[in-house]
Design an enzyme around this catalytic site. Structure first.
Site, PDB file in Angstrom:
ATOM      1  N   LEU A 144     -15.903  30.991  25.024  1.00  0.00           N
ATOM      2  CA  LEU A 144     -15.980  31.969  25.940  1.00  0.00           C
ATOM      3  C   LEU A 144     -17.541  32.843  26.696  1.00  0.00           C
ATOM      4  O   LEU A 144     -18.289  32.810  25.295  1.00  0.00           O
ATOM      5  CB  LEU A 144     -15.848  33.765  25.435  1.00  0.00           C
ATOM      6  CG  LEU A 144     -14.309  33.372  25.114  1.00  0.00           C
ATOM      7  CD1 LEU A 144     -13.117  34.555  24.627  1.00  0.00           C
ATOM      8  CD2 LEU A 144     -13.092  32.828  26.744  1.00  0.00           C
ATOM      9  N   ASP A 145     -17.619  33.458  27.390  1.00  0.00           N
ATOM     10  CA  ASP A 145     -19.248  34.314  28.385  1.00  0.00           C
ATOM     11  C   ASP A 145     -19.481  35.224  27.218  1.00  0.00           C
ATOM     12  O   ASP A 145     -18.526  35.984  26.776  1.00  0.00           O
ATOM     13  CB  ASP A 145     -18.847  34.899  29.283  1.00  0.00           C
ATOM     14  CG  ASP A 145     -19.392  33.212  29.876  1.00  0.00           C
ATOM     15  OD1 ASP A 145     -19.567  32.243  30.495  1.00  0.00           O
ATOM     16  OD2 ASP A 145     -18.694  33.252  31.866  1.00  0.00           O
ATOM     17  N   ARG A 146     -20.509  35.741  26.692  1.00  0.00           N
ATOM     18  CA  ARG A 146     -20.999  36.490  26.181  1.00  0.00           C
ATOM     19  C   ARG A 146     -20.227  37.673  26.938  1.00  0.00           C
ATOM     20  O   ARG A 146     -19.583  38.511  26.277  1.00  0.00           O
ATOM     21  CB  ARG A 146     -22.193  37.019  26.064  1.00  0.00           C
ATOM     22  CG  ARG A 146     -22.672  38.270  25.508  1.00  0.00           C
ATOM     23  CD  ARG A 146     -24.294  38.716  25.791  1.00  0.00           C
ATOM     24  NE  ARG A 146     -24.994  39.965  24.543  1.00  0.00           N
ATOM     25  CZ  ARG A 146     -25.672  41.001  25.666  1.00  0.00           C
ATOM     26  NH1 ARG A 146     -25.322  41.058  26.765  1.00  0.00           N
ATOM     27  NH2 ARG A 146     -25.793  41.902  25.045  1.00  0.00           N
ATOM     28  N   GLU A 147     -19.709  37.689  27.827  1.00  0.00           N
ATOM     29  CA  GLU A 147     -19.605  39.537  28.962  1.00  0.00           C
ATOM     30  C   GLU A 147     -17.780  39.587  28.559  1.00  0.00           C
ATOM     31  O   GLU A 147     -17.890  39.918  29.249  1.00  0.00           O
ATOM     32  CB  GLU A 147     -19.885  38.957  30.322  1.00  0.00           C
ATOM     33  CG  GLU A 147     -21.708  38.662  30.193  1.00  0.00           C
ATOM     34  CD  GLU A 147     -21.785  38.152  30.676  1.00  0.00           C
ATOM     35  OE1 GLU A 147     -21.712  37.332  30.222  1.00  0.00           O
ATOM     36  OE2 GLU A 147     -23.211  37.917  30.628  1.00  0.00           O
ATOM     37  N   THR A 148     -17.065  37.719  28.142  1.00  0.00           N
ATOM     38  CA  THR A 148     -15.912  38.163  28.043  1.00  0.00           C
ATOM     39  C   THR A 148     -15.122  38.393  26.550  1.00  0.00           C
ATOM     40  O   THR A 148     -16.149  37.795  25.968  1.00  0.00           O
ATOM     41  CB  THR A 148     -15.460  36.569  28.678  1.00  0.00           C
ATOM     42  OG1 THR A 148     -15.582  36.268  30.237  1.00  0.00           O
ATOM     43  CG2 THR A 148     -13.904  36.229  29.027  1.00  0.00           C
TER      44      THR A 148
END
Length: 311
Positions: A144-148
Site C-alpha cells: 500500500l502507498d504510504r498515503e493509503t
C-alpha cells in the site's frame, strides 16, 4: 549483542531491522571492505559507513564483526544494518487483525511507509511489526502507498510466501477500497474504467496515455454523497501504481487530500494533517493452503460528515 561465528550464520534482527547482504566480487580497486562499500554505495557518505563500523553493524559471512581496516576479501559476502540518526515519528498505530502459521494481516494507518526506504527505517510498518513480533522472515505480500490506509497481508514463512504472492500475480485476490472524492451528478455509476497508465513527470507519478491499449481496470460504485463530496467503492482488477488515484482524477473527481493528482503539492515530512481519503477496506481470497475463504476488513472508516467544503 554477542554473536558466535558460524559457517551457517544468519544475521539477527536488531531493533526490528533485518540485515542487508552485499556480495564482494573479485576486483583490485579496493584495499579494505570499508573502501569497497564507499565506492559501491556512492550516495552514502563515508562518515555514515564509518559510524556503522564503529557501532559494530557490519558482519562477515561467518558472523564475525568487520573492522574498519579489515582487508577486502573477494568472492564472499558481508551483512550490514541501516539506522537513521534523525527520523520523523509517525504518530499513528497499526493493528494486527489476524494471524496463523503463514500469514499476518494488518490494518495500516495513513502516513506509514511499508518498508525501510529513504528517510524511514524504524518508522515503517515492516520494522514496527518485526519489533513487535520478532518474526525475522516477515515480508509484505503486496503493498500500500504510504498515503493509503487499510488491510495489508504479510508472509511469516519463506516456505509459503511464493504461494500467496502468486495469488496476487494471478489476480485471485479481491481488493475493495473506499475513497472520498468530489461528487459530479453528470457522472454515471456504477461504471468500469479502463485506461493505459505509464510513468509520468515527476517520476514518482503516473499518467494516462489515451492512444494506447488499456492496462488498468477499476470497477467504481457510488455509495453515498452530500452533493459536494461522495464516498466511492473501488474494485481494481489490475494493480498499477497509483491506479485508483489516477482513475478518479481522470473522471475529474480526484481523491480528497491527494498531494499528487491533479498537481503535485509537496508536504513536509512532519505534516500529518489532511490524510489521503483512500482506504483498503476489504480483502478476500481462497487460501491455497487451507482451501478456505479468507476475508478481512479494516476497522477504519471514511466518512462524509468530517469533510470540509474548502479542500
Amino acid at each position: 549483542m554477542k554473536i558466535s561465528p558460524s559457517d551457517n550464520f544468519t544475521p539477527p534482527l536488531i531493533q526490528g531491522v533485518s540485515a542487508s547482504k552485499v556480495f564482494l566480487p573479485y576486483q583490485t580497486a579496493s584495499n579494505t571492505i570499508f573502501e569497497y562499500l564507499c565506492q559501491h554505495f556512492p550516495h552514502i557518505q563515508a562518515s555514515e559507513w564509518q559510524q556503522r563500523f564503529t557501532d559494530r553493524l557490519i558482519y562477515a559471512a561467518d558472523g564475525t564483526i568487520v573492522q574498519l581496516n579489515n582487508p577486502y576479501t573477494p568472492n564472499t559476502h558481508i551483512f550490514y544494518y541501516r539506522f537513521l540518526k534523525h527520523e520523523v515519528h509517525v504518530p499513528f498505530q497499526h493493528e494486527i487483525l489476524f494471524e496463523n502459521n503463514d500469514l499476518l494481516v494488518v490494518d495500516k494507518p495513513h502516513f506509514l511507509t511499508m518498508n525501510p526506504t529513504g528517510q524511514y527505517v524504524q518508522e515503517t510498518l515492516l520494522v514496527r511489526l518485526k519489533n513487535q513480533t520478532s518474526y525475522a522472515d516477515l515480508t509484505p505480500i503486496h503493498r500500500l502507498d504510504r498515503e493509503t490506509a487499510g488491510v495489508v497481508l504479510f508472509s511469516k514463512r519463506p516456505e509459503s510466501r511464493g504461494i500467496y504472492q502468486q495469488l496476487f500475480a494471478d489476480r485471485k485476490v479481491q481488493k475493495i477500497y473506499h475513497a472520498i472524492a468530489g461528487y459530479k451528478p453528470e457522472l454515471s455509476f456504477p461504471q468500469t474504467l479502463q485506461l493505459h497508465l505509464e510513468k509520468g513527470q515527476p517520476f514518482y507519478t503516473m499518467r494516462t496515455a489515451p492512444n494506447k491499449a488499456s492496462n488498468s481496470e477499476t470497477y467504481i460504485e457510488l455509495l453515498e454523497h452530500n452533493f459536494q463530496w461522495a464516498k466511492y467503492q473501488l474494485k481494481p482488477h489490475t494493480g498499477k501504481q497509483h491506479q485508483l488515484r489516477v482513475h478518479l482524477n481522470f473522471l475529474g473527481i480526484p481523491i480528497l487530500n491527494d498531494a499528487f493528482y491533479p498537481t503535485v503539492a509537496h508536504k513536509a515530512d512532519h505534516d500529518f494533517n489532511q490524510p489521503l481519503q483512500l482506504l483498503a477496506k476489504h480483502i478476500l481470497f481462497i487460501d491455497p493452503i487451507l482451501n478456505s475463504t479468507m476475508q478481512f476488513s479494516s476497522k477504519r472508516e471514511l466518512t462524509l460528515q468530517t469533510q470540509r467544503n474548502d479542500k
